[in-house]
Design an enzyme around this catalytic site. Structure first.
Site, mmCIF file in Angstrom:
data_model
loop_
_atom_site.group_PDB
_atom_site.id
_atom_site.type_symbol
_atom_site.label_atom_id
_atom_site.label_comp_id
_atom_site.label_asym_id
_atom_site.label_seq_id
_atom_site.Cartn_x
_atom_site.Cartn_y
_atom_site.Cartn_z
ATOM 1 C CB THR A 107 -0.939 -0.002 1.221
ATOM 2 O OG1 THR A 107 -1.851 -1.106 1.103
ATOM 3 C CG2 THR A 107 -1.741 1.290 1.293
ATOM 4 C CB THR A 155 15.064 3.770 11.928
ATOM 5 O OG1 THR A 155 15.641 4.990 12.387
ATOM 6 C CG2 THR A 155 15.965 2.609 12.296
ATOM 7 C CB CYS A 190 -18.656 -6.724 5.711
ATOM 8 S SG CYS A 190 -19.840 -6.211 6.957
#
Length: 347
Positions: free
Chosen positions: A72, A202, A291
């Site tokens: 993503t 990091t 849903c």
């Protein structure tokens, strides 16, 4: 009582032993990979080893693999502000940044007229349908295909690719953006020079180590023909299910699909209902419908393929893996068939 059977490998996969071992070892490497002392260099070596493992499994140059928190985030890095075109069969993480104006056919295949302005997945997470990627493609979501089918990023001809570790036996929360050599982009996370200045922060050393080990093991499985056997098992399951319900539509079975994915639509039998019934019977599967806020929604992928809302709410995805057995898929087919007959008896 028989043990539960996991048939939702496209959602996530069991953690590989190789990834678990690499992550456990990385926990003892406490240095910051950006530090120049010995402890920091040891941590940096782990990051670069994993980068090389992922790159080799992808068929890409190591320096062009940018570690992210997942596919993503990789999608956001690749797509934000570019106004690329895509189709409704893409993952939401891609559609969030694209103009969804391209059209998919009844098999889920997408014709591309302007590759340089297009984001197109290599394989669909619901149907398993694979695309023929045109040369010069801007971005491709490789998440579902990586580790299951043979390809080399350097041969695909696209500028950027998105991948995620937990789809091939690695840990959740780590992925990568892979870039064509020489290509660059404007980073979103700033404040440090990590990841060659492309993604500040990091590094997730433990996750990166697990990703590298999982990618290496996945490539080995692929070369050994493990997924060919999975495809044979998927076909056995498809035959067993089709013998019980001749009205059921097996989506994408006229196209090239991922070796592990079966997506079926049974008119009048809601996908979410099937998921709950199978869950109670001891099988983990997914619905094509989602849903949202307690309201059933038709599958966006099926709608993009031309299915009406009624049918698009009746999808069920079964996705298997190398640990799945023939006994398990046949047990599932038997349990699914029993519920199907009950559902039809109520009509």
């Amino acid at each position: 009582m028989k043990p539960r059977v996991y048939l939702d490998w496209n959602a996530t996969t069991p953690l590989r032993a190789e990834a678990r071992a690499a992550m456990a070892a990385a926990m003892d490497v406490f240095g910051n990979p950006s530090s120049v002392h010995a402890e920091g260099r040891a941590a940096r070596a782990l990051v670069e080893r994993a980068r090389g493992q992922v790159a080799q499994a992808l068929g890409a140059e190591g320096a062009d693999v940018v570690f992210t928190s997942g596919a993503t985030e990789a999608a956001a890095l690749a797509l934000a502000g570019r106004g690329l075109l895509s189709a409704g069969v893409e993952h939401e993480a891609v559609l969030a940044w694209c103009d969804c104006s391209l059209v998919a056919d009844s098999q889920g295949r997408v014709a591309v007229a302007d590759p340089g302005r297009t984001a197109l997945q290599l394989a669909n997470s619901e149907t398993g349908v694979m695309q023929d990627l045109p040369a010069g493609l801007a971005v491709s979501d490789l998440t579902q295909a990586f580790g299951k089918v043979a390809f080399a990023f350097n041969w695909l001809g696209c500028d950027m690719g998105l991948v995620s570790a937990h789809k091939l036996g690695g840990p959740k929360g780590i992925g990568a953006l892979v870039l064509r050599r020489g290509l660059d982009f404007v980073p979103q996370l700033r404040g440090g020079g990590q990841e060659m200045g492309r993604r500040a922060g990091t590094e997730n050393l433990i996750g990166i180590a697990g990703f590298g080990a999982a990618a290496e093991a996945a490539a080995r499985d692929l070369a050994d023909g493990v997924w060919d056997k999975v495809a044979e098992l998927r076909n056995i399951l498809e035959l067993a299910l089709s013998a019980q319900a001749n009205e059921t539509i097996f989506v994408g079975n006229g196209a090239t699909r991922l070796p592990n994915t079966l997506y079926l639509v049974t008119p009048g039998w809601k996908g979410e209902t099937q998921v709950m019934q199978m869950d109670l019977a001891g099988f983990a599967v997914s619905a094509g419908s989602a849903c949202s806020s307690g309201k059933l929604r038709a599958s966006r992928t099926l709608r993009a393929m031309g299915f009406d809302d009624g049918l698009a709410a009746c999808g069920l995805r079964v996705s298997i893996g190398p640990q799945t057995t023939q006994d398990q898929v046949l047990r599932f087919a038997e349990a699914w068939g029993a519920q199907y007959r009950k559902a039809r008896a109520r009509v």
